[in-house]
Design a protein around this motif. Structure first.
Motif, PDB file in Angstrom:
ATOM      1  N   ARG A 105       0.857  -1.194   0.000  1.00 33.80           N
ATOM      2  CA  ARG A 105       0.000   0.000   0.000  1.00 33.80           C
ATOM      3  C   ARG A 105       0.889   1.239   0.000  1.00 33.80           C
ATOM      4  NH1 ARG A 105      -4.920   2.309  -1.224  1.00 33.80           N
ATOM      5  NH2 ARG A 105      -5.719   3.613   0.472  1.00 33.80           N
ATOM      6  N   GLU A 106       0.667   2.142  -0.955  1.00 37.09           N
ATOM      7  CA  GLU A 106       1.464   3.362  -1.090  1.00 37.09           C
ATOM      8  C   GLU A 106       0.568   4.579  -0.916  1.00 37.09           C
ATOM      9  OE1 GLU A 106       4.775   2.768  -4.359  1.00 37.09           O
ATOM     10  OE2 GLU A 106       2.912   1.842  -5.048  1.00 37.09           O
ATOM     11  N   LEU A 107       1.109   5.599  -0.257  1.00 41.45           N
ATOM     12  CA  LEU A 107       0.341   6.809   0.037  1.00 41.45           C
ATOM     13  C   LEU A 107       1.157   8.059  -0.264  1.00 41.45           C
ATOM     14  CD1 LEU A 107      -1.105   5.868   3.546  1.00 41.45           C
ATOM     15  CD2 LEU A 107      -2.338   5.774   1.369  1.00 41.45           C
ATOM     16  N   VAL A 108       0.471   9.101  -0.659  1.00 47.57           N
ATOM     17  CA  VAL A 108       1.047  10.442  -0.713  1.00 47.57           C
ATOM     18  C   VAL A 108       0.344  11.271   0.342  1.00 47.57           C
ATOM     19  CG1 VAL A 108       1.274  12.554  -2.072  1.00 47.57           C
ATOM     20  CG2 VAL A 108       1.734  10.331  -3.134  1.00 47.57           C
ATOM     21  N   VAL A 109       1.118  11.913   1.180  1.00 47.59           N
ATOM     22  CA  VAL A 109       0.595  12.721   2.281  1.00 47.59           C
ATOM     23  C   VAL A 109       1.179  14.113   2.176  1.00 47.59           C
ATOM     24  CG1 VAL A 109       0.434  12.956   4.784  1.00 47.59           C
ATOM     25  CG2 VAL A 109       0.427  10.669   3.746  1.00 47.59           C
ATOM     26  N   GLN A 110       0.336  15.124   2.298  1.00 48.77           N
ATOM     27  CA  GLN A 110       0.823  16.509   2.308  1.00 48.77           C
ATOM     28  C   GLN A 110       0.643  17.077   3.706  1.00 48.77           C
ATOM     29  OE1 GLN A 110      -0.274  18.867  -1.033  1.00 48.77           O
ATOM     30  NE2 GLN A 110       0.757  20.696  -0.283  1.00 48.77           N
ATOM     31  N   LEU A 111       1.720  17.641   4.220  1.00 53.70           N
ATOM     32  CA  LEU A 111       1.709  18.242   5.550  1.00 53.70           C
ATOM     33  C   LEU A 111       1.654  19.758   5.437  1.00 53.70           C
ATOM     34  CD1 LEU A 111       4.504  16.141   7.295  1.00 53.70           C
ATOM     35  CD2 LEU A 111       2.044  15.710   7.323  1.00 53.70           C
ATOM     36  N   TRP A 112       0.781  20.371   6.220  1.00 53.17           N
ATOM     37  CA  TRP A 112       0.801  21.819   6.431  1.00 53.17           C
ATOM     38  C   TRP A 112       1.165  22.023   7.895  1.00 53.17           C
ATOM     39  CZ3 TRP A 112      -2.646  19.635   3.020  1.00 53.17           C
ATOM     40  CH2 TRP A 112      -2.716  20.206   1.747  1.00 53.17           C
ATOM     41  N   TYR A 113       2.060  22.946   8.176  1.00 52.29           N
ATOM     42  CA  TYR A 113       2.591  23.035   9.528  1.00 52.29           C
ATOM     43  C   TYR A 113       3.045  24.463   9.846  1.00 52.29           C
ATOM     44  CZ  TYR A 113       6.866  22.622   6.730  1.00 52.29           C
ATOM     45  OH  TYR A 113       7.857  22.808   5.784  1.00 52.29           O
ATOM     46  N   PRO A 114       3.119  24.800  11.146  1.00 50.51           N
ATOM     47  CA  PRO A 114       3.657  26.100  11.543  1.00 50.51           C
ATOM     48  C   PRO A 114       5.143  26.162  11.200  1.00 50.51           C
ATOM     49  CG  PRO A 114       3.207  24.733  13.461  1.00 50.51           C
ATOM     50  CD  PRO A 114       2.662  24.002  12.300  1.00 50.51           C
ATOM     51  N   ALA A 115       5.536  27.251  10.586  1.00 44.57           N
ATOM     52  CA  ALA A 115       6.913  27.347  10.082  1.00 44.57           C
ATOM     53  C   ALA A 115       7.576  28.620  10.569  1.00 44.57           C
ATOM     54  CB  ALA A 115       6.912  27.316   8.551  1.00 44.57           C
ATOM     55  N   ASP A 116       8.895  28.621  10.480  1.00 44.05           N
ATOM     56  CA  ASP A 116       9.640  29.865  10.654  1.00 44.05           C
ATOM     57  C   ASP A 116       9.578  30.656   9.349  1.00 44.05           C
ATOM     58  OD1 ASP A 116      10.401  29.602  13.286  1.00 44.05           O
ATOM     59  OD2 ASP A 116      12.261  28.526  12.815  1.00 44.05           O
TER      60      ASP A 116
END
Length: 491
Positions: A140-151
């Motif tokens: 099983r293969e997945l693509v995940v996009q992360l949105w996160y607090p950044a500098d």
């Protein structure tokens, strides 16, 4: 429309008009040179797309005409002068029309204190095999996009979608810039940051709720949006492999299948999505302990949340039944499947529902309904009973928003400007975005961060007109709070 797109259209129309004027040849050349400079800036910095092709073609035509020697234009092609100008003007107007029909929409700015970063992960779950893959035994293969607090960073703004994951009609989204910086450094202040798992709707995609995922990240959450492969609309895997969604519409056709058969299909897919969520959360938990990872020590996966739109909302709520790390979940306008009775009293849920008018529709008359309508009515009734029973037992919220449709809980109202004419009674995109953002953030702040957002304080009225809030404490009766007749609070 973006700034240099507008300038280019106006400049080319001005050049065409000057060319048709008796003494406007010099001005036409000036506007043409300006148009060339604007076009170069547009291509390099904004990124061009198919809606701009007519105006760019018009600019090429005008440049080619003006590069001809003046004597040749006057002697051999005298009639072409006005024809070229008219063609350029018409091509400019065509681009303007295309940009109205299929706009380069603008995502709302995040409201939190953090800049937002985003990055895309490829994950392989070797413990599971893909039942829809052409090659048996494929993991099983997945693509995940992360949105996160950044500098703060000068990294390039991320595109709304990768070019490989679009089709020709939607290819413009590969140069439609979001508010997030690609691979920006994770914020060094604050944290560890709580993780929220996001699920798209049936045959959706991970970016379809960017208006919400970016906002949550700006408030200090790490949002992991999962493309559920073979159901997501289009996914790019390593090796330039493109996986489109498997057409399962026939399996959900209420004219061909009974409600129990359809529910069985959904529950089978639901178990796969929930396994995806558990795997992603486990991966992030491992990354948090890996000193070589950019997430080292920056994530809190032990007090996490889940949310999703439509079928993805069902997958989010189901996570409460299988993973104690999930403190709470939100289902945005979706039926709920699985077993709600397995969640715990310390795992509250919120259900956001859209109502087409100003009040729920009366129960349909079964005697006048066709098979498909009866099936949908049965699914509605079953869902209401399951959700209300679960809320009475374990607590949570139900938020109903008047004058909204199913896709209003996504970025779709921004993508389709014709909504204002085809659905004139629906609330504006900015209003539904404000309402959804406010309730989602308040709910997770309350249930994960254990704060007391005023928006959800029992006994207070909502600042949003047309919203009905129902709140259940664990094993207690519902307390309904109707909205006050006043506009939403300003941002």
């Amino acid at each position: 429309m973006r700034l240099f797109e507008v300038i280019l259209i106006v400049t080319l129309i001005a050049a065409a008009a000057a060319q048709m004027a008796k003494s406007g040849a010099n001005w036409s050349r000036v506007f043409t040179v300006l148009g060339v400079l604007v076009a170069i800036w547009h291509v390099l910095h904004e990124g061009t797309h198919w809606q701009m092709f007519p105006v760019l073609a018009g600019l090429v035509l005008l440049v080619a005409w003006q590069l001809l020697p003046a004597t040749r234009r006057a002697v051999r092609y005298p009639a072409m002068k006005n024809l070229v100008a008219i063609a350029c003007a018409l091509l400019s107007v065509t681009t303007f029309g295309l940009l109205l029909i299929v706009p380069m929409f603008t995502l709302p700015k995040p409201t939190g204190p953090y800049p937002v970063g985003t990055r895309i992960l490829y994950l392989k779950d070797s413990s599971r095999t893909e039942d829809k893959a052409e090659k048996p035994g494929t993991a099983r293969e997945l693509v995940v996009q992360l949105w996160y607090p950044a500098d703060p960073s000068n990294n390039h703004l991320a595109a709304y979608e990768r070019r490989s994951e679009t089709i020709p009609l939607t290819s413009y989204r590969s140069v439609l810039w979001t508010n997030s910086r690609e691979d920006a450094p994770v914020a060094t202040q604050g944290g560890p940051f709580h993780v929220l798992l996001f699920n798209h709707g049936w045959a959706g995609r991970r970016t379809l709720n960017t208006f919400l995922t970016e906002d949550l990240a700006s408030h200090g959450y790490v949002v992991a949006s999962i493309d559920h492969t073979y159901n997501a609309s289009r996914v790019e895997l390593p090796g330039d492999r493109i996986v489109d969604d498997t057409d399962g519409s026939s399996l959900l056709d209420t004219n061909l299948h009974s409600v129990s058969e359809i529910t069985e299909t959904w529950n089978k897919e639901l178990s796969k999505w929930v396994a995806d969520e558990v795997f992603v959360l486990n991966t992030l938990q491992s990354d948090n302990l890996d000193q070589a990872s950019p997430w080292y020590g920056r994530l809190d996966t032990h007090r996490a949340g889940a949310l999703g739109h439509s079928f993805g909302g069902a997958a989010a709520v189901q996570m409460c039944s299988v993973d104690a790390r999930i403190q709470s979940a939100i289902n945005m306008d979706g039926w709920t499947f699985g077993d709600l009775r397995q969640r715990a009293a310390n795992q509250p849920t919120m259900f956001l529902y859209g109502i087409a008018g100003n009040s729920p529709s009366p129960p349909p008359n079964s005697a006048t309904m066709g098979r498909a309508e009866r099936a949908e009515a049965e699914l509605d009734a079953t869902d209401r009973n399951e959700v209300d029973t679960s809320l009475r037992q374990f607590g949570g919220y139900k938020v109903s928003i008047n004058n909204t449709a199913h896709m209003d809980f996504t970025d779709h109202p921004l993508v389709s400007p014709w909504r204002r004419w085809t659905q004139p009674d629906h609330i504006s995109p900015s209003r539904i975005e404000t309402i959804v953002r406010a309730y989602v953030l308040a709910f997770f702040d309350q249930t994960i961060r254990e704060t007391k957002p005023a928006l959800l304080e029992s006994g207070t009225s909502s600042p949003f007109r047309g919203v009905k809030i129902e709140h259940w404490s664990s094993e207690s009766k519902a307390a309904s709070v109707e909205t006050a007749l006043k506009p939403p609070l300003p941002k």
